[in-house]
Design an enzyme around this catalytic site. Structure first.
Site, PDB file in Angstrom:
ATOM      1  N   ASP A  19      -4.712  -4.151   0.015  1.00 31.15           N
ATOM      2  CA  ASP A  19      -4.211  -5.317  -0.706  1.00 31.15           C
ATOM      3  C   ASP A  19      -5.465  -5.982  -1.261  1.00 31.15           C
ATOM      4  OD1 ASP A  19      -3.374  -7.773  -1.634  1.00 31.15           O
ATOM      5  OD2 ASP A  19      -1.995  -8.144   0.023  1.00 31.15           O
ATOM      6  N   HIS A  20      -5.704  -5.831  -2.573  1.00 31.05           N
ATOM      7  CA  HIS A  20      -7.005  -6.228  -3.107  1.00 31.05           C
ATOM      8  C   HIS A  20      -7.269  -7.723  -2.957  1.00 31.05           C
ATOM      9  CE1 HIS A  20      -4.516  -7.079  -6.703  1.00 31.05           C
ATOM     10  NE2 HIS A  20      -5.422  -7.997  -6.969  1.00 31.05           N
ATOM     11  N   HIS A  40       0.673 -10.034  -1.262  1.00 31.31           N
ATOM     12  CA  HIS A  40      -0.356 -11.060  -1.457  1.00 31.31           C
ATOM     13  C   HIS A  40       0.015 -12.390  -0.797  1.00 31.31           C
ATOM     14  CE1 HIS A  40      -1.939  -8.151  -4.091  1.00 31.31           C
ATOM     15  NE2 HIS A  40      -1.389  -8.541  -5.218  1.00 31.31           N
TER      16      HIS A  40
END
Length: 519
Positions: free
Chosen positions: A190-191, A253
């Site tokens: 999950d960047h 996110h």
């Protein structure tokens, strides 16, 4: 929080990267520039190699030209200033691969062994699947059956979101992967967890004695998390209409940022201890038991025609690939509760959407205000104290407090102490993918999502999706260029709160305080 200083060197400079989807947008924009930055900063030595894999035919020379173009366009460091470019490019190899053909994986094994011997990599292999999730299982099987996992070094699988479409599909996907890889070998990216200010949340919380004692329901009134986008669905209308904002942003996110804000201090600064605390937060999320509860706590919206920067833009249903009667949400806001001892009664307000006025990601912590009937509160209206984490595009920390207005007897105004990290560091702030690739190569799984995190997040989201699907809850239309439907404002107003402005000076603020800097 960065843990590189505490962890031993697991061999980041001895890695054979397999980039599946090497001709795609993610590799071009993020992965190749990230590898180049790691090399330029000395985090990768000469003992590494990259094999680009895709169906498109390319020669090694063409592939290296593609890599150079991507670096020139997207990297923090520019290749024209690098006198050792040819030395770097020599580490890149390309192979056309049909992921459904086992014999080609056997050919890939031969190529990998040659590069391993050439660069003395020691059998360490990192497989990055920049592919559609439905392909993860078949690729994993062919890596195993093609003999690519039979090495003396470590092997790790890095996979992108979305991890499934709902809990059943995620469980099926996880079962396929786990037939080949152990959980500790799977790195789900999950960047957002690689972003500097998201990681800084832990430092601010746990490294400052004046914050942690206040970090609870006795002193905090609410927490607001905003992740806004100015763009519409662009060319992704067909894909997006099957996903929506809740699956695209909420399941990963937004919930991950809640865990970072709400987690307890870990007993040890080890990856698994940190992830254990995040899982406890997800287990403590208040469950919505009925469609009526979902309707009271969650607002869904869809952008209509409007204006962005003075130019007219189409509504969602007018976008290419979107049905005229689509009920897919491009916006959602929710009031979420973490029902544990620390956070009982504190609402976490989250919102995300497309075609909003500005692109930004911010977390606002609103502290409880002074009582209305004591001292200064009886003479003037006091604003609550705010602590703001600015994640994107500006990186920094902002603290709003009350102070006497110069020259007045009782005038009190809000003042700002504003630390802009990206202003200090500038363009050379490391990108999220650089941190995450480096961590994966080192074996640091702190900022990757574990399976139990993924499963708990899907359980929470699936209840909302089910209520929307089965009971036709209201879909609010909002003009493009606005902050979403009025119902999202009412969600806070009924509790006596409001959404705080983001991405700039807060309303009513007098900025005469000296900014806080690191100099």
């Amino acid at each position: 929080m960065t843990h590189t200083a505490e962890l031993p060197d697991f061999g980041a400079d001895r890695t054979l990267f397999f980039i599946f989807g090497a001709t795609g947008d993610l590799a071009r924009r993020k992965l190749f520039p990230a590898i180049y930055s790691l090399f330029r900063e000395g985090k990768l030595s000469e003992r590494f190699a990259v094999i680009g894999l895709a169906r498109r035919p390319r020669t090694n020379e063409q592939f290296r030209d593609d890599v150079k173009h991507s670096i020139e366009e997207f990297a923090r460091y520019k290749s024209e200033k690098d006198h050792n470019w040819e030395q770097f490019a020599e580490h890149f190899h390309y192979m056309s691969l049909d992921i459904n053909k086992l014999e080609q994986f056997q050919q890939l094994k031969t190529v990998a062994e040659q590069l391993d011997a050439k660069f003395d990599i020691g059998g360490n292999r990192l497989f990055y699947l920049a592919l559609a999730p439905e392909l993860f299982g078949s690729v994993s099987y062919n890596l195993r059956d093609g003999g690519l996992l039979e090495t003396e070094g470590w092997r790790r699988l890095v996979i992108e979101k979305p991890f499934g479409y709902d809990l059943p599909s995620a469980e099926k996907l996880n079962e396929q992967i786990r037939q080949v890889f152990q959980e500790e070998e799977v790195y789900r990216i999950d960047h957002y967890l690689g972003k500097e200010m998201v990681q800084n949340i832990e430092v601010v919380r746990f490294a400052n004695a004046f914050f942690e004692p206040l970090w609870n329901n006795k002193y905090i009134a609410n927490i607001q998390i905003t992740l806004s986008e100015t763009v519409g669905v662009e060319e992704r209308g067909g894909y997006y209409d099957h996903a929506g904002a809740l699956r695209d942003m909420g399941q990963n996110h937004m919930l991950q940022m809640i865990t970072m804000m709400a987690m307890e201090p870990p007993s040890r600064m080890e990856p698994e201890d940190i992830r254990d605390e995040k899982v406890k937060v997800l287990r403590s999320l208040r469950v919505f038991h009925s469609p009526e509860e979902v309707a009271r706590h969650v607002v869904r919206g869809q952008y209509d025609t409007g204006e962005m920067k003075g130019k007219p833009v189409p509504g969602y249903r007018d976008e290419e690939g979107v049905p005229d009667d689509s009920a897919t949400e491009t916006y959602f806001a929710a009031k979420v509760f973490v029902d544990n001892f620390r956070w009982a009664g504190v609402p976490f307000y989250i919102r995300t959407g497309k075609r909003l006025p500005v692109k930004t990601t911010e977390v606002v912590v609103e502290f409880k205000n002074m009582p209305d009937n004591v001292y200064f509160s009886r003479k003037t209206k006091l604003e609550p104290n705010l602590l703001v984490f600015r994640v994107n595009p500006t990186e920094g920390i902002y603290l709003k407090m009350n102070a006497k207005q110069p020259g007045s007897q009782w005038g009190i105004v809000p003042i700002a102490m504003d630390f802009c990290q990206s202003c200090e560091v500038g363009i050379n702030t490391p990108e999220a993918y650089e941190r995450l690739l480096y961590d994966a190569a080192r074996g640091d799984s702190t900022y990757f999502t574990r399976w139990d995190e993924v499963a708990l997040a899907w359980r929470f989201v699936d209840r909302i999706e089910s209520a929307w699907r089965d009971h036709s809850s209201e879909l609010h239309r909002y003009p493009a260029g606005t902050w979403g439907p009025d119902a999202a404002q009412q969600l806070l107003a009924e509790d006596g709160f409001k959404w705080w402005p983001v991405n700039g000076q807060l309303e009513g603020e007098v900025v005469w305080a000296t900014p806080v800097t690191s100099k």
